[in-house]
Design a protein around this motif. Structure first.
Motif, PDB file in Angstrom:
ATOM      1  N   GLU A  80       0.557  -0.755  -0.122  1.00  0.00           N
ATOM      2  CA  GLU A  80       0.078   0.363   0.381  1.00  0.00           C
ATOM      3  C   GLU A  80       0.877   1.122   0.175  1.00  0.00           C
ATOM      4  OE1 GLU A  80      -2.504  -0.432   3.892  1.00  0.00           O
ATOM      5  OE2 GLU A  80      -3.765  -2.089   2.576  1.00  0.00           O
ATOM      6  N   ARG A  81       2.151   1.337   0.689  1.00  0.00           N
ATOM      7  CA  ARG A  81       2.648   2.136   0.444  1.00  0.00           C
ATOM      8  C   ARG A  81       4.193   1.872   0.127  1.00  0.00           C
ATOM      9  NH1 ARG A  81       2.194   4.195   6.541  1.00  0.00           N
ATOM     10  NH2 ARG A  81       3.808   5.889   5.927  1.00  0.00           N
ATOM     11  N   TRP A  82       4.197   1.172  -0.850  1.00  0.00           N
ATOM     12  CA  TRP A  82       5.788   1.151  -1.539  1.00  0.00           C
ATOM     13  C   TRP A  82       6.008   2.366  -2.470  1.00  0.00           C
ATOM     14  CZ3 TRP A  82       7.752   1.324  -6.240  1.00  0.00           C
ATOM     15  CH2 TRP A  82       9.281   0.844  -6.305  1.00  0.00           C
ATOM     16  N   PRO A  83       5.521   3.479  -2.364  1.00  0.00           N
ATOM     17  CA  PRO A  83       6.303   4.413  -2.741  1.00  0.00           C
ATOM     18  C   PRO A  83       6.641   4.950  -2.678  1.00  0.00           C
ATOM     19  CG  PRO A  83       4.570   4.512  -4.400  1.00  0.00           C
ATOM     20  CD  PRO A  83       3.981   3.197  -3.016  1.00  0.00           C
ATOM     21  N   GLU A  84       6.843   4.872  -0.891  1.00  0.00           N
ATOM     22  CA  GLU A  84       7.953   5.647  -0.528  1.00  0.00           C
ATOM     23  C   GLU A  84       8.942   5.202   0.684  1.00  0.00           C
ATOM     24  OE1 GLU A  84       5.295   7.071   3.548  1.00  0.00           O
ATOM     25  OE2 GLU A  84       3.294   5.916   2.720  1.00  0.00           O
ATOM     26  N   MET A  85       9.375   3.848  -0.406  1.00  0.00           N
ATOM     27  CA  MET A  85      10.715   2.929  -0.105  1.00  0.00           C
ATOM     28  C   MET A  85      11.347   3.488  -1.389  1.00  0.00           C
ATOM     29  SD  MET A  85       9.555  -1.138  -0.617  1.00  0.00           S
ATOM     30  CE  MET A  85       7.909  -1.204   1.404  1.00  0.00           C
ATOM     31  N   LEU A  86      10.979   4.492  -2.143  1.00  0.00           N
ATOM     32  CA  LEU A  86      11.866   5.834  -3.271  1.00  0.00           C
ATOM     33  C   LEU A  86      11.704   6.731  -3.021  1.00  0.00           C
ATOM     34  CD1 LEU A  86       9.691   4.367  -6.576  1.00  0.00           C
ATOM     35  CD2 LEU A  86      11.916   3.718  -5.851  1.00  0.00           C
ATOM     36  N   LYS A  87      13.279   6.875  -2.328  1.00  0.00           N
ATOM     37  CA  LYS A  87      13.484   8.789  -2.165  1.00  0.00           C
ATOM     38  C   LYS A  87      13.930   9.114  -3.299  1.00  0.00           C
ATOM     39  CE  LYS A  87      17.012  10.811   0.702  1.00  0.00           C
ATOM     40  NZ  LYS A  87      18.536  10.706   0.883  1.00  0.00           N
ATOM     41  N   GLY A  88      14.033   8.965  -4.524  1.00  0.00           N
ATOM     42  CA  GLY A  88      14.036   9.722  -5.452  1.00  0.00           C
ATOM     43  C   GLY A  88      15.486   9.047  -7.087  1.00  0.00           C
ATOM     44  N   ALA A  89      15.790   9.758  -7.550  1.00  0.00           N
ATOM     45  CA  ALA A  89      16.978   9.144  -8.486  1.00  0.00           C
ATOM     46  C   ALA A  89      17.735   9.522  -7.660  1.00  0.00           C
ATOM     47  CB  ALA A  89      16.890  10.223  -9.881  1.00  0.00           C
ATOM     48  N   ILE A  90      19.187   9.512  -8.232  1.00  0.00           N
ATOM     49  CA  ILE A  90      20.840   8.764  -8.289  1.00  0.00           C
ATOM     50  C   ILE A  90      21.246  10.269  -9.105  1.00  0.00           C
ATOM     51  CG2 ILE A  90      22.665   8.652  -7.460  1.00  0.00           C
ATOM     52  CD1 ILE A  90      20.849   5.118  -6.997  1.00  0.00           C
ATOM     53  N   ASP A  91      20.451  11.020  -8.381  1.00  0.00           N
ATOM     54  CA  ASP A  91      21.127  12.652  -9.365  1.00  0.00           C
ATOM     55  C   ASP A  91      22.443  12.647 -10.263  1.00  0.00           C
ATOM     56  OD1 ASP A  91      18.705  13.331  -9.292  1.00  0.00           O
ATOM     57  OD2 ASP A  91      18.792  14.577  -7.653  1.00  0.00           O
ATOM     58  N   ARG A  92      23.631  12.007  -9.460  1.00  0.00           N
ATOM     59  CA  ARG A  92      24.848  12.016 -10.368  1.00  0.00           C
ATOM     60  C   ARG A  92      24.807  11.584 -11.621  1.00  0.00           C
ATOM     61  NH1 ARG A  92      29.638  13.883  -7.793  1.00  0.00           N
ATOM     62  NH2 ARG A  92      31.194  14.133 -10.304  1.00  0.00           N
ATOM     63  N   THR A  93      23.861   9.940 -10.832  1.00  0.00           N
ATOM     64  CA  THR A  93      24.190   8.980 -12.554  1.00  0.00           C
ATOM     65  C   THR A  93      23.450   8.893 -13.180  1.00  0.00           C
ATOM     66  OG1 THR A  93      24.251   7.127 -10.169  1.00  0.00           O
ATOM     67  CG2 THR A  93      24.527   6.356 -12.266  1.00  0.00           C
ATOM     68  N   TRP A 187      31.363  -2.781 -10.779  1.00  0.00           N
ATOM     69  CA  TRP A 187      30.460  -2.707 -10.050  1.00  0.00           C
ATOM     70  C   TRP A 187      30.436  -1.458  -9.459  1.00  0.00           C
ATOM     71  CZ3 TRP A 187      32.690  -5.603  -4.687  1.00  0.00           C
ATOM     72  CH2 TRP A 187      31.994  -5.467  -3.870  1.00  0.00           C
ATOM     73  N   PHE A 188      28.984  -1.031  -9.420  1.00  0.00           N
ATOM     74  CA  PHE A 188      29.002   0.223  -9.175  1.00  0.00           C
ATOM     75  C   PHE A 188      29.135   0.526  -7.592  1.00  0.00           C
ATOM     76  CE2 PHE A 188      25.827   4.154  -7.441  1.00  0.00           C
ATOM     77  CZ  PHE A 188      26.072   5.104  -8.598  1.00  0.00           C
ATOM     78  N   ARG A 189      29.988   1.693  -6.851  1.00  0.00           N
ATOM     79  CA  ARG A 189      30.353   1.977  -5.831  1.00  0.00           C
ATOM     80  C   ARG A 189      29.121   3.446  -5.505  1.00  0.00           C
ATOM     81  NH1 ARG A 189      28.445  -1.959  -3.697  1.00  0.00           N
ATOM     82  NH2 ARG A 189      29.827  -1.117  -1.996  1.00  0.00           N
ATOM     83  N   ASP A 190      29.680   4.420  -6.802  1.00  0.00           N
ATOM     84  CA  ASP A 190      29.118   6.181  -6.538  1.00  0.00           C
ATOM     85  C   ASP A 190      29.731   6.480  -7.748  1.00  0.00           C
ATOM     86  OD1 ASP A 190      31.732   7.267  -7.287  1.00  0.00           O
ATOM     87  OD2 ASP A 190      31.984   6.368  -5.154  1.00  0.00           O
ATOM     88  N   PRO A 191      28.796   6.588  -8.473  1.00  0.00           N
ATOM     89  CA  PRO A 191      28.812   8.312  -9.553  1.00  0.00           C
ATOM     90  C   PRO A 191      30.119   8.602  -9.649  1.00  0.00           C
ATOM     91  CG  PRO A 191      27.025   8.440  -8.284  1.00  0.00           C
ATOM     92  CD  PRO A 191      27.149   7.718  -7.609  1.00  0.00           C
TER      93      PRO A 191
END
Length: 204
Positions: A80-93, A187-191
């Motif tokens: 029911e509240r699954w979208p709240e698990m999405l903080k958003g896009a990882i903007d740098r990537t 192997w992605f660790r950071d942008p």
């Protein structure tokens, strides 16, 4: 220097910041209790079965509620509240993806472990998904990484040559499997590290 014709992106953990803790910190007063819930009730393998298309919320939610009635509301919230698990896009990537799109040096695809039931939320929220020629979603195919069959499906559907394809994923298991199939991997660790490697490959 290896020639790269295609970049194949994972989504969660690379381009999308998804974590059930973003939701459940609102529902649990105690972090230790929340971690027990995520380890023992709505645990990673249970979530993976949804990504794999082997479980649907219509069956899995009532089953867990029957087994863990003390967590009835928390289990219901996973759907029911699954979208709240999405903080958003990882903007740098996302910025890196957009730059690759503008440069037109490589083809761009995505291969994601994502439930077919929650995938519409991603399509609605993230405009950057339009940058990909195509996206293979595990829950729609009933296959999930690191199963080699989903990589074989991506190779066939997207007409990939693994030896000319850079696969980017935050999961070491997925990276290992892709490498065994002949993919060039990151192997992605950071942008920042991703951008540096793309520069070395003369893609950026």
């Amino acid at each position: 220097m290896r020639d790269i014709e295609t970049v194949l992106f994972d989504l969660g953990g690379v381009l999308v910041d998804w974590d059930p803790r973003y939701l459940y910190r609102k529902m649990f007063k105690d972090d230790a209790e929340m971690e027990r819930f995520l380890a023992e009730v709505c645990h990673p393998h249970w979530n993976h079965l949804h990504d794999q298309g082997m479980l649907s919320f219509a069956n899995s939610i009532p089953d867990l509620q029957h087994r863990y009635p003390q967590h009835h509301d928390e289990i219901a919230a996973w759907q029911e509240r699954w979208p709240e698990m999405l903080k958003g896009a990882i903007d740098r990537t996302v910025g890196i993806l957009e730059d690759l799109k503008k440069r037109k040096k490589v083809r761009l695809f995505a291969l994601t472990n994502w439930s077919a039931e929650t995938w519409p939320h991603a399509l609605e929220r993230f405009e950057f998904l339009d940058h990909f020629e195509d996206i293979l979603v595990s829950g729609q195919e009933k296959l999930a990484k690191p199963d080699p069959r989903i990589f074989d499906l991506a190779i066939s559907r997207f007409k990939l040559n693994p030896r000319e394809t850079l696969f980017i994923d935050d999961s070491e298991r997925n990276i290992q499997q892709a490498r065994e199939l002949g993919f060039i991997t990151h192997w992605f660790r950071d942008p920042v590290k991703l951008q540096r490697e793309l520069i070395e490959y003369q893609l950026y």
